[in-house]
Design an enzyme around this catalytic site. Structure first.
Site, PDB file in Angstrom:
ATOM      1  N   SER A  85       4.706   2.335 -14.123  1.00  0.00           N
ATOM      2  CA  SER A  85       5.451   3.531 -14.543  1.00  0.00           C
ATOM      3  C   SER A  85       4.473   4.677 -14.769  1.00  0.00           C
ATOM      4  CB  SER A  85       6.194   3.235 -15.843  1.00  0.00           C
ATOM      5  OG  SER A  85       6.712   4.447 -16.359  1.00  0.00           O
ATOM      6  N   TYR A 138       5.699  -0.406 -24.415  1.00  0.00           N
ATOM      7  CA  TYR A 138       5.981  -0.422 -22.970  1.00  0.00           C
ATOM      8  C   TYR A 138       4.873   0.323 -22.223  1.00  0.00           C
ATOM      9  CZ  TYR A 138       8.420   0.590 -18.561  1.00  0.00           C
ATOM     10  OH  TYR A 138       8.755   0.704 -17.238  1.00  0.00           O
ATOM     11  N   GLY A 166      12.228 -10.766 -10.566  1.00  0.00           N
ATOM     12  CA  GLY A 166      13.285  -9.991 -11.230  1.00  0.00           C
ATOM     13  C   GLY A 166      14.175  -9.271 -10.240  1.00  0.00           C
ATOM     14  N   ALA A 167      14.616 -10.007  -9.202  1.00  0.00           N
ATOM     15  CA  ALA A 167      15.303  -9.342  -8.084  1.00  0.00           C
ATOM     16  C   ALA A 167      16.810  -9.564  -8.068  1.00  0.00           C
ATOM     17  CB  ALA A 167      14.684  -9.802  -6.762  1.00  0.00           C
ATOM     18  N   ASN A 168      17.353 -10.131  -9.136  1.00  0.00           N
ATOM     19  CA  ASN A 168      18.805 -10.346  -9.137  1.00  0.00           C
ATOM     20  C   ASN A 168      19.579  -9.074  -9.466  1.00  0.00           C
ATOM     21  OD1 ASN A 168      17.443 -11.434 -11.690  1.00  0.00           O
ATOM     22  ND2 ASN A 168      19.472 -10.912 -12.462  1.00  0.00           N
ATOM     23  N   GLY A 171      19.157  -4.416 -10.428  1.00  0.00           N
ATOM     24  CA  GLY A 171      18.316  -3.234 -10.608  1.00  0.00           C
ATOM     25  C   GLY A 171      17.408  -2.924  -9.423  1.00  0.00           C
ATOM     26  N   ILE A 172      16.227  -2.415  -9.772  1.00  0.00           N
ATOM     27  CA  ILE A 172      15.276  -1.978  -8.746  1.00  0.00           C
ATOM     28  C   ILE A 172      14.799  -3.165  -7.903  1.00  0.00           C
ATOM     29  CG2 ILE A 172      13.003  -0.918  -8.409  1.00  0.00           C
ATOM     30  CD1 ILE A 172      13.557   0.677 -11.051  1.00  0.00           C
ATOM     31  N   GLY A 173      14.621  -4.326  -8.530  1.00  0.00           N
ATOM     32  CA  GLY A 173      14.168  -5.517  -7.795  1.00  0.00           C
ATOM     33  C   GLY A 173      15.136  -5.904  -6.695  1.00  0.00           C
TER      34      GLY A 173
END
Ligand SMILES: NC(=O)c1ccc[n+]([C@@H]2O[C@H](COP(=O)([O-])OP(=O)(O)OC[C@H]3O[C@@H](n4cnc5c(N)ncnc54)[C@H](OP(=O)(O)O)[C@@H]3O)[C@@H](O)[C@H]2O)c1
Length: 241
Positions: free
Chosen positions: A141, A164, A12-14, A16-18
């Site tokens: 989290s 979540y 999920g690095a495209n 945000g935090i990633g």
């Protein structure tokens, strides 16, 4: 002793935090595989980073798909034969999505936040073992911390995203399980909390930037041999489970 660069994979690095974790690791000299469901989004993200001279490569990865995860593990095996750091960052929170039934919210959340890290970790363990200094960082989290939630005066005590929160508690449980299971292979496994961060996931409401949020994940992805395993931490130190 080998001086090769660290090879890291971030899911999920495209954005945000990633993306911030990928960028920060590359700025520290790592060669980073930027996991993304849509390769064109990964290409766009990597283009700007390559212009900075960073070693980043987009790789197609849907963490909920066994075929996608297996294909990527085979590619890494062929191209490198090892992996030093895996950051299980891809995650979603759909508790407040009015278009989904409760069952769909649960199924989707558990699929991305729990099944995904299991599939990806299991596929990468042989490569992490081959590294000789394998590190796994699970992006969790503090909202999942039973210890913090037990305190009625805690800042987020009234926060309610039950699905979540349950998914990240499950991820934390996996951190402890894998830390134990992989200790003899020299692989360290830790959970981190990036803090409340302005990304698409929070409608940009968080009070931290992705770059600030990435710092703790980067630290745990680059732990040296003396570093801990089986812990949960944020910028300020260890968090209660
Ligand atoms: N933001 C916060 O305040 C906060 C606080 C604590 C923890 N976290 C955790 O930090 C992590 C990153 O969050 P973020 O705020 O950066 O979220 P974000 O901006 O929504 O980014 C999420 C990333 O995950 C990817 N993703 C979603 N499902 C995927 C799948 N099945 N396979 C692969 N990738 C998938 C998304 O890809 P697409 O672009 O293709 O959708 C996107 O790249 C999550 O695990 C989140 O729970 C965030």
């Amino acid at each position: 002793m080998s001086t090769r660069p660290i090879l890291a994979l971030i899911s999920g690095a495209n954005r945000g935090i990633g993306l911030a974790i990928a960028t920060g690791l590359a700025r520290q000299g790592a060669h980073v595989l930027v996991g993304c469901r849509d390769l064109s989004k990964g290409e766009t993200a990597c283009k700007a980073l390559r212009a900075e001279g960073l070693q980043v490569r987009p790789v197609e990865l849907d963490t909920t798909s066994t075929a996608s995860v297996t294909r990527l593990a085979e590619r890494i095996q062929q191209s490198y034969g090892y992996l030093d750091s895996l950051v299980n960052n891809a995650g979603i929170g759909v508790d407040d999505d009015p278009t989904l039934t409760t069952a769909d919210r649960l199924q989707r959340t558990m699929s991305v936040n729990v099944l995904g890290p299991i599939l990806l970790t299991d596929a990468m363990v042989p490569l992490l073992e081959a590294s000789g200094r394998g590190r796994i960082v699970n992006v969790s989290s503090e909202l999942a911390s039973f210890g913090l939630r037990a305190d009625p005066d805690w800042a987020f005590a009234d926060f309610a995203m039950p699905i979540y929160q349950a998914s990240k508690a499950a991820l934390n449980s996996l951190t402890l399980s894998y830390a134990r299971q992989l200790r003899d292979k020299g692989i360290k496994v830790n959970s981190i909390c990036p803090g409340y961060t302005a990304t698409e996931a929070t409608n940009y409401a968080g009070n931290r930037t992705p770059d600030q949020a990435a710092v703790v994940a980067i630290r745990y992805a680059l732990l040296n041999g003396d570093g801990p395993t089986g812990t949960f931490a944020n910028d300020h130190g260890e968090l209660p489970w």
